[in-house]
Scaffold this active site. Structure first.
Site, PDB file in Angstrom:
ATOM      1  N   HIS A   1       1.425   6.829  -0.510  1.00 32.14           N
ATOM      2  CA  HIS A   1       0.629   5.966   0.361  1.00 32.14           C
ATOM      3  C   HIS A   1      -0.768   5.860  -0.226  1.00 32.14           C
ATOM      4  O   HIS A   1      -1.438   6.873  -0.421  1.00 32.14           O
ATOM      5  CB  HIS A   1       0.581   6.579   1.762  1.00 32.14           C
ATOM      6  CG  HIS A   1      -0.063   5.723   2.787  1.00 32.14           C
ATOM      7  ND1 HIS A   1      -1.432   5.634   2.944  1.00 32.14           N
ATOM      8  CD2 HIS A   1       0.484   4.900   3.709  1.00 32.14           C
ATOM      9  CE1 HIS A   1      -1.696   4.803   3.938  1.00 32.14           C
ATOM     10  NE2 HIS A   1      -0.556   4.347   4.414  1.00 32.14           N
TER      11      HIS A   1
ATOM     12  N   HIS B   1       0.793  -1.224   0.000  1.00 36.53           N
ATOM     13  CA  HIS B   1       0.000   0.000   0.000  1.00 36.53           C
ATOM     14  C   HIS B   1       0.831   1.283   0.000  1.00 36.53           C
ATOM     15  O   HIS B   1       0.268   2.377  -0.059  1.00 36.53           O
ATOM     16  CB  HIS B   1      -0.946   0.021   1.204  1.00 36.53           C
ATOM     17  CG  HIS B   1      -0.251   0.321   2.484  1.00 36.53           C
ATOM     18  ND1 HIS B   1       0.572  -0.577   3.123  1.00 36.53           N
ATOM     19  CD2 HIS B   1      -0.233   1.453   3.223  1.00 36.53           C
ATOM     20  CE1 HIS B   1       1.052  -0.022   4.205  1.00 36.53           C
ATOM     21  NE2 HIS B   1       0.586   1.206   4.300  1.00 36.53           N
TER      22      HIS B   1
END
Length: 156
Positions: A79, A64
């Protein structure tokens, strides 16, 4: 030190979507600037591209988040989503590895926005310069739509 060696450069948007001011991102670690300066983007698709040329410094095991570093030392964290770490990589396909050289515009990863939403996860992509205090950084955070060609930050 050696600021005269640094050159001006721009950082492009890593995804297409709608800009969100960092202070308005639904994650206090980012919105309070604890990790760095940058912006949030509510993505229109699940394709993430490199906003700079440099090196991949890390790919989180949960896929992620990706760290990037320019040759002059500027460090960026991309992110994807809020609380996506809990998915343990499900819904993400990473196309790069740590230590790999990367060019601006190369694809970094794909993520399934609908999968994130179906798991009640905010898909906002956050991009921050983690060592911002080493640079003169200008963040362009005017609300609006972003394409991959749009500059979101300038640094020198």
């Amino acid at each position: 030190m050696f600021n005269w060696l640094k050159k001006d450069f721009s950082i492009n948007s890593p995804v297409q979507g709608s800009l969100i001011k960092l202070r308005d991102v639904n994650d206090s670690t980012f919105s309070e600037g604890l990790i760095g300066k940058g912006i949030g983007i509510y993505p229109s698709n699940g394709k993430v591209f490199s906003p700079i040329s440099g090196e991949i410094t890390m790919v989180f095991p949960t896929k992620h988040a990706i760290g990037l570093k320019r040759k002059d030392g500027l460090e960026i964290l991309i992110h994807i989503g809020i609380d996506t770490v809990n998915l343990e990589g499900e819904g993400f396909t990473v196309h790069v590895n740590s230590g790999q050289s990367i060019e601006k515009g190369e694809k970094l990863l794909d993520f399934d926005i609908e999968f994130l939403k179906s798991n009640n996860i905010d898909p906002t992509v956050i991009i921050v310069v983690t060592n911002w205090n080493d640079y003169e950084l200008s963040v362009y955070d005017e609300i609006g739509s972003l394409s991959l060609e749009d500059v979101i930050m300038d640094a020198k």
